[in-house]
Each structure stands twice: as C-alpha cells, then as structure tokens.
Motif scaffolding. Structure first.
Motif, short mmCIF file in Angstrom:
data_model
loop_
_atom_site.label_atom_id
_atom_site.label_comp_id
_atom_site.label_asym_id
_atom_site.label_seq_id
_atom_site.Cartn_x
_atom_site.Cartn_y
_atom_site.Cartn_z
N THR A 48 0.36 -1.16 -0.03
CA THR A 48 0.45 0.19 -0.15
C THR A 48 0.73 1.33 -0.05
OG1 THR A 48 0.07 -0.01 2.23
CG2 THR A 48 -2.33 -0.77 1.45
N ARG A 97 -5.28 0.39 -0.13
CA ARG A 97 -5.64 0.07 -2.15
C ARG A 97 -6.67 -0.12 -1.61
NH1 ARG A 97 -2.05 -4.53 -3.30
NH2 ARG A 97 -3.80 -5.47 -3.60
N ILE A 136 -6.46 -2.88 2.12
CA ILE A 136 -6.49 -3.79 0.84
C ILE A 136 -7.46 -4.42 0.78
CG2 ILE A 136 -5.66 -5.08 -0.83
CD1 ILE A 136 -2.90 -5.54 0.66
N ASN A 168 -2.81 5.03 3.47
CA ASN A 168 -2.86 3.51 2.88
C ASN A 168 -3.81 2.79 2.83
OD1 ASN A 168 -0.38 5.14 3.78
ND2 ASN A 168 1.35 3.41 3.43
N SER A 177 -6.36 2.97 7.94
CA SER A 177 -5.44 2.56 7.46
C SER A 177 -3.94 1.45 8.11
CB SER A 177 -4.56 3.69 7.05
OG SER A 177 -3.52 3.55 6.11
#
Length: 266
Positions: free
Chosen positions: A40, A111, A129, A109, A126
């Motif tokens: 990320t 994704r 994903i 971060n 964060s």
C-alpha cells in the motif's frame, strides 16, 4: 493437515504471495502487517478528505485518481456481481469504485480495487487492502491491517481486525473477526464472533497427534477453510481451525483446536 493447501485454494487470490513459504496455516497472520505495508501507498490525498471526518460527498476511484462524483450517475447494484455502475457525462466508467458520502477514512494507505463499494457509515483505518468488487457496508469497521479479497462482503456492524478474507468470503451482519482467516466462499451467519484472546496469558497452542503445537501468537482467532459456513450467533474459541466444507451450527461455540474437513460442529 495444518498446511496452507489443506485449507485454501489460492489459485485466483491476488495476494497469494502472503502465503508463500508458510509451513503452517496461521503463519500468514504473522506476516500480514509487513505485507500490507509493502503493498500500500498513500492514496486518499484529496484535499476534501480529512482523517476521521465523514465524506461530505460521494467520490469515485477511477484510473488511479480519486475525484468527486456529484456529477456522476451511479447505480448501486450488488457490487459482488458487477452491479455497481458509474456514468459520467454519458461515459461508462468501467471498474470505477464508489465511496459513498458519510464513509470515514483514517490514514491514507488504503488500496482499493475495481468496482468496490464503500457505503455510508463505514469506517476504514489504514492500512488496508480491499479487492475488486467487494462491498464494505454501512456501519462496518475495518480496524487496520485488513486484507479483503475479491467479491467479499464486510457487512453491517461487522468489525474486522488484522484479518484476511479470501475471495468471495462474506461476513454480512453483526460479526466480529480478530486475527482470523476466512477461506474462499466462506459465509458467516449473522452474529458470528471469532474470538482471538484467551482468558489466560500465553500463546495460543494447538494439539496435533497428542502434542501441543505453539503457534507463537498471543492472539489467534479462527481459520476457516474454503466453502465452510457458520450459523447465526455462532462463536469460535481462540485458536479454532475448521477444515474446508465444514459447518458450525447456529448458537454453537466451537472448541479450540483442529477440526478436519467436512466437520459438523453442534
């Protein structure tokens, strides 16, 4: 019995590198934090997005850019079946992901893949994903270091902490998952809780062939093999490993330990 291959088929899982060189099925959890950090980067840096503040408008993530979606026509169909569609000025934005107004992000971060829907009231911390065509529904809480595969559902008031969903795994309603792994096509009934912390201090240990095997983890929830299900209000004790095609019946507490393929826990 305790290998990755005895629990999961990783052929179509985008982040299968996480599972490489793991002698036991719980080892990916030891690597999860470092792996997500490596996969990320700061993403949600739009000037109108502030940590911890609900989005005041819908946004779309498309072709590596985050932008306001006020001028878009959005059809909120089932994202896991490709029903989420976005049109802008007459152009179909194939694979666009949608962050509804009222969603909350903490940290940059995060994704997200293609065709993802993040609903109002969801909170995502964060790093995380989220794979293609997954849904993070209203009231969901991703507490960080969560890896969600393709076509997954993190549902209403479901809390996920330091856990992995393989493709098509669904925790649709009122669930808790701590330090756990859900295999492909696993479905958790409403109210399922995957407990991760023992009452007594020390690492979680599993018995195999009459020998106690130390996992090296103080927190370990459930590892549930492909195509397994839990009933409503089921609970797994810390260190519960269910083989593929298993069932945990409603209102049942699964004892810690290794339960082989096609187990029925009552």
């Amino acid at each position: 019995m305790l290998t990755i291959g005895s629990f999961f088929d990783l052929a179509d899982f985008p982040d299968r590198d996480l599972f490489a060189d793991c002698p036991y099925v719980w080892v990916p959890l030891k690597k999860l934090k470092a792996y997500i950090a490596s996969q990320t980067a700061p993403t949600f840096q739009h000037l109108c997005i502030t940590d911890g503040v609900p989005l005041d408008s819908p946004y779309i993530w498309y072709n590596g850019r985050l932008r306001n979606a006020r001028e878009c026509i959005i059809t909120y169909g089932d994202a896991t079946k490709g029903g989420l569609t976005v049109w802008e000025n007459g152009q179909f934005l194939e694979g666009a992901s949608v962050l509804m107004a009222g969603a909350v992000m903490v940290g940059k971060n995060i994704r997200i893949g293609r065709g993802v829907l993040i609903e109002s009231g969801a909170m995502i911390k964060s790093p995380a994903i989220i794979g293609d065509r997954s849904e993070i529904r209203q009231g969901a809480y991703l507490r960080g270091n969560c890896l969600i595969g393709k076509r997954c559902v993190v549902g209403h008031t479901t809390e996920v902490k330091h856990s992995i969903f393989l493709n098509d795994a669904k925790a649709g309603h009122f669930a808790y998952l701590g330090d756990s792994i859900l295999g492909n096509n696993v479905n958790l009934g409403a109210g399922t809780k995957c407990a991760n912390l023992r009452f007594f201090s020390g690492n979680v240990k599993l018995r195999q062939g009459g020998v106690a095997l130390d996992t090296g983890l103080k927190k370990l929830g459930a590892i549930i093999g492909d195509n397994s299900q839990t009933g409503c209000n089921a609970v797994t004790s810390p260190g519960t490993l269910m083989g593929p095609d298993s069932l945990l019946m409603p209102n049942t507490t699964a004892p810690a330990g290794v339960h082989p393929r096609k187990s029925v826990l009552r």
